[in-house]
Scaffold this motif. Structure first.
Motif, short mmCIF file in Angstrom:
data_model
loop_
_atom_site.label_atom_id
_atom_site.label_comp_id
_atom_site.label_asym_id
_atom_site.label_seq_id
_atom_site.Cartn_x
_atom_site.Cartn_y
_atom_site.Cartn_z
N ALA A 49 -1.43 5.49 -3.56
CA ALA A 49 -2.51 4.77 -4.24
C ALA A 49 -3.74 5.67 -4.28
N ALA A 50 -4.72 5.27 -5.05
CA ALA A 50 -5.95 6.07 -5.18
C ALA A 50 -6.61 6.30 -3.81
N GLN A 51 -6.59 5.27 -2.97
CA GLN A 51 -7.13 5.45 -1.63
C GLN A 51 -6.02 6.03 -0.73
N ASN A 52 -6.38 6.90 0.19
CA ASN A 52 -5.39 7.62 1.00
C ASN A 52 -4.57 6.72 1.91
N ASN A 53 -5.06 5.55 2.24
CA ASN A 53 -4.34 4.69 3.18
C ASN A 53 -3.62 3.55 2.46
N GLY A 54 -3.12 3.84 1.25
CA GLY A 54 -2.43 2.79 0.51
C GLY A 54 -1.30 3.31 -0.35
N VAL A 64 -2.98 -6.68 0.24
CA VAL A 64 -2.05 -6.57 -0.87
C VAL A 64 -2.70 -7.24 -2.08
N SER A 65 -2.66 -6.55 -3.21
CA SER A 65 -3.19 -7.13 -4.44
C SER A 65 -2.35 -6.65 -5.63
N ARG A 66 -2.32 -7.47 -6.66
CA ARG A 66 -1.59 -7.11 -7.87
C ARG A 66 -2.57 -6.64 -8.91
N GLU A 67 -2.22 -5.51 -9.56
CA GLU A 67 -3.01 -4.99 -10.67
C GLU A 67 -2.06 -4.65 -11.80
N GLY A 68 -1.93 -5.58 -12.74
CA GLY A 68 -1.02 -5.37 -13.87
C GLY A 68 0.43 -5.30 -13.43
N ASP A 69 1.07 -4.18 -13.73
CA ASP A 69 2.48 -3.99 -13.39
C ASP A 69 2.69 -3.37 -12.02
N TYR A 70 1.65 -3.37 -11.19
CA TYR A 70 1.73 -2.74 -9.88
C TYR A 70 1.18 -3.64 -8.78
N LEU A 121 -0.75 -3.12 -5.12
CA LEU A 121 -1.43 -2.15 -4.26
C LEU A 121 -1.42 -2.69 -2.84
N LYS A 122 -0.96 -1.87 -1.93
CA LYS A 122 -0.87 -2.27 -0.53
C LYS A 122 -1.67 -1.27 0.28
N THR A 123 -2.69 -1.76 0.97
CA THR A 123 -3.56 -0.91 1.77
C THR A 123 -3.26 -1.12 3.24
N TYR A 124 -3.21 -0.03 3.98
CA TYR A 124 -2.94 -0.09 5.42
C TYR A 124 -4.23 0.17 6.19
N ALA A 125 -4.32 -0.41 7.37
CA ALA A 125 -5.45 -0.12 8.26
C ALA A 125 -5.41 1.37 8.57
N SER A 126 -6.55 1.96 8.86
CA SER A 126 -6.62 3.41 9.06
C SER A 126 -5.65 3.89 10.13
#
Length: 181
Positions: free
Chosen positions: A43-48, A1-7, A9-14
């Motif tokens: 998110a830009a990455q498919n697993n997020g 989990v990371s914050r980028e501005g007003d969003y 981003l949460k990435t999941y394991a494959s």
């Protein structure tokens, strides 16, 4: 989990990438039902997923502030906050169930991934065998006509945020939501 501005981003394991479309569908459904939860998109990455950032203190922050400050009216200050967070949770429980986005509550979903399933020699551990046996016993005792309520699945005082601008309670982190009673 990371914050980028007003969003956020949460990435999941494959192996959990299947949560992404489920979370987007559930978010859209709950927001349409009037529940205050962050807007969710791919998110830009498919697993997020990408979630809108909600600015404000969590219920935990509010309670700690009032009680740790030694305020003599701490309980009086806390009651409306607790009631507001409970109201948000009640709205979640009353939301129409979207069965294609949420599964039945399975008490072991959060535990399974954390189990040590292999010992140092690569063989199944005794703990994994014991947990499998316990899981089978509990699963066989769950009634067929179990409840039809939407559950948060991981609710604690850090999962409710008081939005400063509009004084509304938001629920976050609905990844473990489930149908149950």
């Amino acid at each position: 989990v990371s914050r980028e501005g007003d969003y956020v981003l949460k990435t999941y394991a494959s192996e959990n990438a299947g949560l992404v479309p489920r979370m987007i569908l559930l978010s859209s459904h709950l927001r349409a039902s009037g529940l205050c939860i962050p807007e969710t998109s791919q998110a830009a990455q498919n697993n997020g997923i990408k979630l809108s950032w909600i600015e404000g203190p969590t219920l935990r922050d509010c309670l700690q502030g009032w009680f740790l400050d030694g305020d003599s009216d701490a309980l009086a200050l806390a009651q409306p906050a607790i009631a507001g967070a409970i109201q948000a949770l009640r709205l979640l429980h009353e939301s129409p169930v979207l069965s294609n986005a949420v599964a039945w509550h399975e008490p072991f979903n959060r535990i399974d991934g954390r189990l040590i399933t292999r010992n140092s020699r690569g063989r199944p551990s005794k703990d994994a065998a014991l947990m499998a046996q316990l899981r089978a016993q509990i699963s066989s005792s769950i009634p067929e006509n179990r409840g039809r309520f939407l559950l948060h699945g991981d609710f604690h005082s850090g999962q409710a945020i008081l939005e400063n601008a509009r004084q509304r309670w938001w629920l976050i982190d609905l990844d473990d939501s489930a149908i149950g009673h």
